[in-house]
Design an enzyme around this catalytic site. Structure first.
Site, mmCIF file in Angstrom:
data_model
loop_
_atom_site.group_PDB
_atom_site.id
_atom_site.type_symbol
_atom_site.label_atom_id
_atom_site.label_comp_id
_atom_site.label_asym_id
_atom_site.label_seq_id
_atom_site.Cartn_x
_atom_site.Cartn_y
_atom_site.Cartn_z
ATOM 1 N N LYS A 272 0.814 7.126 -9.151
ATOM 2 C CA LYS A 272 1.325 6.088 -8.247
ATOM 3 C C LYS A 272 2.762 6.419 -7.843
ATOM 4 O O LYS A 272 3.473 7.088 -8.588
ATOM 5 C CB LYS A 272 1.341 4.736 -8.969
ATOM 6 C CG LYS A 272 -0.011 4.084 -9.132
ATOM 7 C CD LYS A 272 0.129 2.701 -9.756
ATOM 8 C CE LYS A 272 -1.219 2.040 -9.942
ATOM 9 N NZ LYS A 272 -1.922 1.745 -8.680
ATOM 10 N N ARG A 346 -12.448 0.276 -12.677
ATOM 11 C CA ARG A 346 -13.914 0.239 -12.599
ATOM 12 C C ARG A 346 -14.553 1.179 -13.612
ATOM 13 O O ARG A 346 -15.682 0.951 -14.058
ATOM 14 C CB ARG A 346 -14.364 0.537 -11.160
ATOM 15 C CG ARG A 346 -13.935 1.882 -10.650
ATOM 16 C CD ARG A 346 -13.971 1.988 -9.127
ATOM 17 N NE ARG A 346 -12.790 1.376 -8.501
ATOM 18 C CZ ARG A 346 -12.604 1.301 -7.177
ATOM 19 N NH1 ARG A 346 -13.512 1.787 -6.344
ATOM 20 N NH2 ARG A 346 -11.515 0.750 -6.685
HETATM 21 N N1 BES Z 1 -4.328 -1.659 -10.958
HETATM 22 C C1 BES Z 1 -4.556 -1.177 -9.652
HETATM 23 C C2 BES Z 1 -4.724 -2.285 -8.615
HETATM 24 C C3 BES Z 1 -3.508 -3.115 -8.340
HETATM 25 C C4 BES Z 1 -2.616 -2.753 -7.356
HETATM 26 C C5 BES Z 1 -3.330 -4.297 -9.003
HETATM 27 C C6 BES Z 1 -1.535 -3.564 -7.090
HETATM 28 C C7 BES Z 1 -2.244 -5.091 -8.741
HETATM 29 C C8 BES Z 1 -1.350 -4.737 -7.777
HETATM 30 C C9 BES Z 1 -5.816 -0.329 -9.617
HETATM 31 O O1 BES Z 1 -6.094 0.379 -10.784
HETATM 32 C C10 BES Z 1 -5.638 0.666 -8.538
HETATM 33 O O2 BES Z 1 -4.777 1.499 -8.662
HETATM 34 N N2 BES Z 1 -6.457 0.582 -7.495
HETATM 35 C C11 BES Z 1 -6.379 1.467 -6.410
HETATM 36 C C12 BES Z 1 -7.794 1.826 -5.990
HETATM 37 C C13 BES Z 1 -7.867 2.935 -5.003
HETATM 38 C C14 BES Z 1 -7.417 4.220 -5.639
HETATM 39 C C15 BES Z 1 -9.288 3.042 -4.542
HETATM 40 C C16 BES Z 1 -5.642 0.754 -5.277
HETATM 41 O O3 BES Z 1 -5.801 -0.445 -5.104
HETATM 42 O O4 BES Z 1 -4.866 1.422 -4.582
HETATM 43 MN MN MN Z 2 -5.118 2.255 -10.822
#
Ligand code: BES
Ligand code: MN
Ligand code: ZN
Length: 488
Positions: A272, A346
Site C-alpha cells: 500500500k 477474502r
Molecule cells: N483492508 C483493505 C480495505 C480497506 C481500505 C479498508 C480502506 C478500509 C479502508 C483491503 O484489504 C484491501 O486492501 N482491499 C483492496 C482490494 C483490491 C486490491 C481489490 C482495496 O480496496 O483496494
Molecule cells: Mn488489503
C-alpha cells in the site's frame, strides 16, 4: 464510566450536572414544574426575556446555590425532531460534560414524549450516544491528563416501561466499548496472539462460554491454504479463534459470526502507499465487531447459541510472503490465483467460512473491512450488506433502523461473477475496478453455496478518523439483529 437508569425527578437528582431538554412548542415541560424555586425562577427569566427558546442547538448553563449545574438544551420543534437529532444532541451534551469538571451527569430528555421516535428506541439512542461520548482511549497513554475526563456516572431519566430497552442498551454499550478498544489498540500490541488471549479471557470470565484457538500447525494440517498464504509473510503467527456461547438448548443450531482479523494490512508484496497506512490497524474491526457483539450477547444472556470465528492474521511483505501470480489451494479445495496480495481479507475469510460450516450453523454472517470501494460507494454512513439468502438483507436493514446503525444492500447478481474468471485457477482474488465491493462479495459467495449467509462490508463505518478512531460500529446493529433473532 457507569451508565444508570434513574426514576428520580430532576429536582431530586444529585448529579453534578442535570440536563433538561425543551421543545420550542412545549417550553414549560414537566421537569421545570418539579425543579426547586431558585432554578425555576432562573429558567423563567430566560424564557421571559427570550434568552432561551428551545431552538435546536441552544444550550444554557444555570447554577444552583449548591453548585449543581442545570443545563437547558433546545430540541427544536417536536414535529421535526428525529432519531438522528436525538443521538447527535445527546452526544454533544455529554461530550461537553465530559470535557468539564463534572463527575456525574443526569439526562432529562423527555424520552416518552417524542412524536417521531418511540420511547424504547429513544431510550436506547440516548444511552448509546451518552456512552459513546464518554468513551476515552487511555490504554497506551502515560499522560492520562491529555484526556480531560472526570465523568464517572451517567444517568438517563426513564420509567419502568423503558427498563428493558435500557438494559439492552447498557449491554450493547459494553460490546461497543470492547470493539473500540480493540480497533484503537496499536498493531504492535494488538497481534493475533493478543486477540486470542483477549477472547480467551472473555470466555473464562463469563458463564456458558467456551473458547478454542487453532494454531498455525493445526491449520496447516487441516489445509487452510488461503489463510496461511496471507500469514506466511509475518513473524506474528496466525490464530483461528472460535468463541462459543450457549444460551439455549444444546441442540439448537448456532448463529455464526465471522470477523476479518487482519491485525495490520500493509498490502503485502502489493504494498500500500505510505500515506495513512497506520490506519490499517483497523483492518481487524470485523473481528473486533463480532467479539463486541459476543460480549453484548453474553452480557444480556440472550437465549441463542452463538459461535464467533476470528481468523487473526497479519499481512506483511517479506522474503517468505505470498506473491502475485501464486496459485493457492483453499480449505474448500477450490484454487485461487493471487493477483493482488492486498486482497487478503477474502483469502482468510474463505477458509474461515468453509470451517464455520462444519458446525452446521443456522446462518453465517461475516463482517469485514473488506474494500476501499465500499467507502467510495456508501461513505461513512452505512455498511454494505450482500446476500443470496432471501430475506436476510432486510433483517439487517431493519435492525440497523431500530438502533440507528444503518446498512444498505448491494446486489450479488451472477453477472458479476465472471469478473473473477482466470485461465490459471478456479478464480482470481480480484475482480477489477468496477463494483469492487460486490466482486469481493461474489468471491466469498463461492465458499457458502449451500449455506444461509450474508456478508457485511464495514470499511466505511468502523473507523472515523485519526482523532476519533474506532467507532464501535456495527456492534449495535449486529446485537439488535441477535436480539431480534432471539425473539423470533
Ligand atoms: N483492508 C483493505 C480495505 C480497506 C481500505 C479498508 C480502506 C478500509 C479502508 C483491503 O484489504 C484491501 O486492501 N482491499 C483492496 C482490494 C483490491 C486490491 C481489490 C482495496 O480496496 O483496494
Ligand atoms: Mn488489503
Ligand atoms: Zn485488508
Amino acid at each position: 464510566m457507569s451508565l444508570h437508569a434513574t426514576k428520580h425527578s430532576a429536582h431530586q437528582n444529585k448529579a453534578d450536572q442535570v440536563v433538561i431538554g425543551f421543545f420550542t412548542d412545549q417550553i414549560k415541560n414537566q421537569h421545570t414544574e418539579q425543579l426547586n424555586d431558585d432554578i425555576k425562577k432562573q429558567i423563567n427569566e430566560r424564557f421571559n426575556n427570550k434568552d432561551f427558546t428551545g431552538q435546536s442547538g441552544q444550550q444554557v448553563t444555570l447554577y444552583h446555590d449548591n453548585g449543581q449545574q442545570v443545563v437547558l438544551v433546545g430540541l427544536g420543534k417536536n414535529d421535526d425532531f428525529t432519531a438522528t437529532a436525538l443521538y447527535d444532541t445527546t452526544h454533544k451534551v455529554v461530550t461537553a460534560a465530559a470535557g468539564s469538571r463534572c463527575q456525574s451527569v443526569a439526562l432529562y430528555l423527555n424520552i416518552n414524549d417524542y412524536k417521531n421516535i418511540d420511547p424504547e428506541q429513544a431510550t436506547k439512542l440516548v444511552a448509546l450516544a451518552a456512552s459513546h461520548a464518554a468513551y476515552r482511549y487511555e490504554d497506551t497513554k502515560s499522560f492520562k491528563d491529555d484526556n480531560i475526563h472526570h465523568l464517572a456516572r451517567i444517568e438517563v431519566a426513564t420509567n419502568k416501561d423503558n427498563a428493558e430497552a435500557f438494559r439492552l442498551a447498557a449491554g450493547i454499550a459494553k460490546g461497543i466499548n470492547t470493539t473500540r478498544h480493540l480497533g484503537n489498540y496499536p498493531p504492535n500490541l494488538c497481534t493475533p496472539k493478543y486477540l486470542a488471549k483477549f477472547a480467551t479471557d472473555i470466555a473464562h470470565e463469563h458463564d456458558n462460554c467456551d473458547i478454542d484457538v487453532l494454531t498455525k500447525k493445526q491449520m496447516k494440517d487441516m489445509g487452510m491454504g488461503a489463510l496461511l498464504a496471507v500469514a506466511q509473510g509475518s513473524h506474528n503467527k496466525p490464530r483461528m479463534i472460535v468463541l462459543s456461547y450457549h444460551g439455549t438448548e444444546k441442540n439448537k443450531d448456532p448463529i455464526a459470526l465471522v470477523g476479518k482479523g487482519i491485525t495490520f494490512d500493509t498490502g503485502g508484496i502489493s504494498l500500500k502507499p505510505g500515506a495513512n497506512m497506520d490506519e490499517m490497524k483497523y483492518d481487524m474491526c470485523g473481528a473486533a465487531s463480532v467479539i463486541g457483539a459476543f460480549v453484548a450477547a453474553v452480557e444480556l444472556q440472550l437465549p441463542i447459541n452463538l459461535k464467533v470465528f476470528v481468523p487473526a492474521v497479519e499481512n506483511m511483505p517479506d522474503g517468505k510472503a505470498y506473491r502475485p501470480g501464486d496459485v493457492i489451494t483453499s480449505y474448500s479445495g477450490q484454487t485461487i490465483e493471487v493477483l493482488n496480495t492486498d486482497a487478503e481479507g477474502r483469502m482468510i475469510l474463505c477458509d474461515t467460512l468453509t470451517y464455520a460450516q462444519e458446525f452446521k450453523p443456522e446462518v453465517i454472517v461475516d463482517l469485514a473491512t473488506l474494500t476501499g470501494a465500499c467507502v467510495v460507494a456508501l461513505g461513512h454512513n452505512a455498511a454494505a450488506v450482500m446476500t443470496k439468502t432471501e430475506g436476510m438483507a432486510d433483517e439487517f436493514k431493519q435492525a440497523g433502523e431500530q438502533i440507528h446503525d444503518r446498512v444498505w444492500e448491494l446486489p450479488l447478481w451472477d453477472e458479476y461473477q465472471k469478473q473473477l474468471d482466470t485461465s490459471f485457477a478456479d478464480m482470481k482474488n480480484i475482480g477489477g475496478v468496477p463494483a469492487g465491493t460486490i466482486t469481493a462479495g461474489c468471491f466469498l459467495s463461492r465458499f457458502t453455496k449451500d449455506q444461509k449467509w450474508a456478508h457485511i462490508d464495514i470499511a466505511g463505518v468502523a473507523w472515523k478518523d485519526k482523532k476519533e478512531g474506532a467507532t464501535g460500529r456495527p456492534v449495535a446493529m449486529l446485537t439488535q439483529y441477535l436480539i431480534n433473532k432471539s425473539q423470533a
